[in-house]
Design a protein around this motif. Sequence first.
Motif, PDB file in Angstrom:
ATOM      1  N   UNK A 109       0.822  -1.128   0.002  1.00 45.04           N
ATOM      2  CA  UNK A 109      -0.198   0.197   0.041  1.00 45.04           C
ATOM      3  C   UNK A 109       0.821   1.146   0.107  1.00 45.04           C
ATOM      4  N   UNK A 110       1.820   1.048   0.721  1.00 43.56           N
ATOM      5  CA  UNK A 110       2.627   2.658   0.957  1.00 43.56           C
ATOM      6  C   UNK A 110       3.820   2.604   0.474  1.00 43.56           C
ATOM      7  N   UNK A 111       4.712   1.655  -0.058  1.00 45.77           N
ATOM      8  CA  UNK A 111       5.952   1.583  -0.566  1.00 45.77           C
ATOM      9  C   UNK A 111       5.808   2.787  -1.830  1.00 45.77           C
ATOM     10  N   UNK A 166      -5.610  -0.625  -5.510  1.00 45.65           N
ATOM     11  CA  UNK A 166      -5.992   0.751  -4.742  1.00 45.65           C
ATOM     12  C   UNK A 166      -7.516   0.988  -4.516  1.00 45.65           C
ATOM     13  N   UNK A 167      -8.001   0.162  -3.684  1.00 45.62           N
ATOM     14  CA  UNK A 167      -9.383   0.405  -3.361  1.00 45.62           C
ATOM     15  C   UNK A 167      -9.478   0.773  -1.825  1.00 45.62           C
ATOM     16  N   UNK A 168     -10.758   1.222  -1.452  1.00 46.78           N
ATOM     17  CA  UNK A 168     -10.981   1.682   0.060  1.00 46.78           C
ATOM     18  C   UNK A 168     -10.815   0.240   0.770  1.00 46.78           C
ATOM     19  N   UNK A 169     -11.159  -0.710   0.595  1.00 46.57           N
ATOM     20  CA  UNK A 169     -11.175  -1.813   1.404  1.00 46.57           C
ATOM     21  C   UNK A 169     -10.063  -2.311   1.782  1.00 46.57           C
ATOM     22  N   UNK A 170      -8.783  -1.788   1.035  1.00 46.66           N
ATOM     23  CA  UNK A 170      -7.518  -2.147   1.590  1.00 46.66           C
ATOM     24  C   UNK A 170      -7.240  -1.494   2.908  1.00 46.66           C
ATOM     25  N   UNK A 171      -7.574  -0.060   2.812  1.00 54.40           N
ATOM     26  CA  UNK A 171      -7.463   0.521   4.363  1.00 54.40           C
ATOM     27  C   UNK A 171      -8.060  -0.124   5.403  1.00 54.40           C
ATOM     28  N   UNK A 172      -9.442  -0.264   5.147  1.00 51.14           N
ATOM     29  CA  UNK A 172     -10.152  -1.086   6.409  1.00 51.14           C
ATOM     30  C   UNK A 172      -9.446  -2.499   6.663  1.00 51.14           C
ATOM     31  N   UNK A 173      -9.006  -3.065   5.611  1.00 48.76           N
ATOM     32  CA  UNK A 173      -8.293  -4.157   6.192  1.00 48.76           C
ATOM     33  C   UNK A 173      -7.187  -4.218   6.911  1.00 48.76           C
ATOM     34  N   UNK A 174      -6.348  -3.133   6.628  1.00 53.07           N
ATOM     35  CA  UNK A 174      -5.141  -2.670   7.039  1.00 53.07           C
ATOM     36  C   UNK A 174      -5.455  -2.403   8.709  1.00 53.07           C
ATOM     37  N   UNK A 175      -6.715  -1.552   8.733  1.00 53.59           N
ATOM     38  CA  UNK A 175      -6.883  -1.133  10.133  1.00 53.59           C
ATOM     39  C   UNK A 175      -7.348  -2.352  10.959  1.00 53.59           C
ATOM     40  N   UNK A 176      -7.811  -3.415  10.550  1.00 49.83           N
ATOM     41  CA  UNK A 176      -8.536  -4.469  11.104  1.00 49.83           C
ATOM     42  C   UNK A 176      -6.984  -5.375  11.521  1.00 49.83           C
ATOM     43  N   UNK A 177      -6.216  -5.442  10.334  1.00 47.79           N
ATOM     44  CA  UNK A 177      -5.049  -6.212  10.826  1.00 47.79           C
ATOM     45  C   UNK A 177      -4.087  -5.259  11.778  1.00 47.79           C
ATOM     46  N   UNK A 195     -15.024   7.002  -4.230  1.00 40.19           N
ATOM     47  CA  UNK A 195     -14.273   6.859  -5.602  1.00 40.19           C
ATOM     48  C   UNK A 195     -14.042   5.557  -5.835  1.00 40.19           C
ATOM     49  N   UNK A 196     -13.793   4.397  -4.936  1.00 44.58           N
ATOM     50  CA  UNK A 196     -13.464   3.196  -4.993  1.00 44.58           C
ATOM     51  C   UNK A 196     -14.813   2.577  -5.718  1.00 44.58           C
ATOM     52  N   UNK A 197     -15.883   2.998  -5.448  1.00 45.02           N
ATOM     53  CA  UNK A 197     -17.228   2.537  -6.171  1.00 45.02           C
ATOM     54  C   UNK A 197     -17.405   2.936  -7.506  1.00 45.02           C
ATOM     55  N   UNK A 198     -16.831   4.426  -7.747  1.00 46.02           N
ATOM     56  CA  UNK A 198     -17.038   4.687  -9.080  1.00 46.02           C
ATOM     57  C   UNK A 198     -15.861   4.074 -10.033  1.00 46.02           C
TER      58      UNK A 198
END
Length: 421
Positions: free
Chosen positions: A38-40, A321-332, A388-391
Motif C-alpha cells: 500500500x505505502x511503498x 487501490x481500493x478503499x477496502x485495503x485501508x479497512x483491512x489494514x486497520x483490522x490487521x 471513488x472506489x465504487x466509481x
Amino acid sequence: MWLTGFGVDFQGLIRHPMKDFKPLNWEQWWFIILFTIRYLRLIVHSIAHWRYKSIPIPNNPTYSNKDITIILPTISTDVKELRQTIQSMLACNPSQILLVTTKNQYNIIRNLCQSINVRNLTVFQSPVASKRLQVCKAIPLVETSITVMADDDVTWPSTTIPWLLAPFEDKKIGGVGTCQRVRRLQTGTLLERCYNWLSAAYIERRNFEISATHYIDGGTSYSAFKKGFKNEKWGKRRLNADDDNFVTRWLVSHQWKTWIQYNRKCEIETTLENNPKFLLQCLRWARSNWRSNYVSLVVERYIWRQQPWCTYALHFTMFINFAVVDFFLFWLCYQSTSPYEEGVKMSLRVAFSIWWLTTKNIKLIGLYKRNIRDIWFLPVSIFFGYFHSFIKLYAAFTLHETGWGSRVVGIVVPTEVENKD
C-alpha cells in the motif's frame, strides 16, 4: 564456544536477547505485506516528487514561440470562457492557433474569432462533435515543428511557451506536458465549494504522481499517429474519450521520452465541474484508466521494459487501490497488536492512525501552501476517496461506454468522415 578475550561467552550474548523472541503470527505478516504494498509507492513517490526539477530555459534556445501551433478543439457554448482561453494563448504569441468546432457552433465561434481580430487565429469546422476528429481536421494544416493540443477551458500564463519548449533541447523528448491547477471558487454554495475542492485535489494529486514518475523512469510516422488517433476502438466501439492516454502510449511505443514541466510560470489553470457532473468526469477518467492500462500492459507491452517502475506504481496498483485495503489494514493492525501489553498496543495503533492521516495529506501540500484554510475540506477529500472506489468498480463494468459522459458528443461517425485522411 567462542571466547571474546574478555572471558565472556559471545555465543551466550547473542542467544540471550533472542530468548523472548516470538515468531510473527499470520495477522502480523499480512499487515507487513499489505502495508508495504500500500505505502511503498507513496514513500518512493514522495521522495521523487520533492527532488523533481523542471528543465530550465536555455540561454540560446533552439525553438521559439514561432515554432508552435496550437490546436484547440471545442464544442463550448460558453463564449466568455472560450474568449479568455484564446486570449491567454494569444498572449504567448504562437505561430498559429487552429480552432476546430462543430458545424452547429461554427458561426458563433467564427464571430468570436473575428471580434478578436488577429492574423494567427483561424477557425474550422468538423461534421461531428468528436475531439479526436476535430484534432485530426487540423493536423494536416500544421506547418511548425511543434504542435500543442490544448483544451478549451484553460488559461495559460504568458510565460508558458519557453518552459514548454525547454525540454525539446533533448532530441529524444517527443512530448511535454505542464502542471495544472483548478480555478478556485471565491463564492458559491457549500456543495459547489466542496466539488471545487475535490476538483482541485484531483489535479494536485495528478501533479504529484506525474512529477514523481517522470523523475524515476521518465514516464513516428505522422500518418500512423493520425490514423490510430482517429480510429482507436474499444471492442467494436470507436473511442471519443481517452485521447491523452493514446498520445502518451503512442510516444512510448515509438521510443520517445516525455517530460513534465512543474513550475508556476507554466502552470495552466483549468476548470472542472462544480456540480454532480464532476462525478461523470471521474467516471470517464476511471474508464480511461482501465482501458489504457489494459492496452499498455497486455496489448502493447512497451512499458514493461521502458518504464518498469510505472508498470508497478501506476498500472498494477490500480487493481488494488481500493478503499477496502485501508479497512483491512486497520483490522490487521488491531489484530496483530492484540498480544502486546496495553501501553504498547495503544502506541502502535495510534502510530498507525497518525501515519494513515498523514498519507491523506501529503499529496495536498501544494494546495495547503496556497491556502491553509483548505485543510477544512480534508474530511470531504477522505470520504470522497473511499466513495471513488465504487466509481472505479462501476467504471470497470461499464467500459463499453466510450463517450465523454459530461458532454454531448458524436460517437457514431459518418462513413464519409471515416474514410478521409
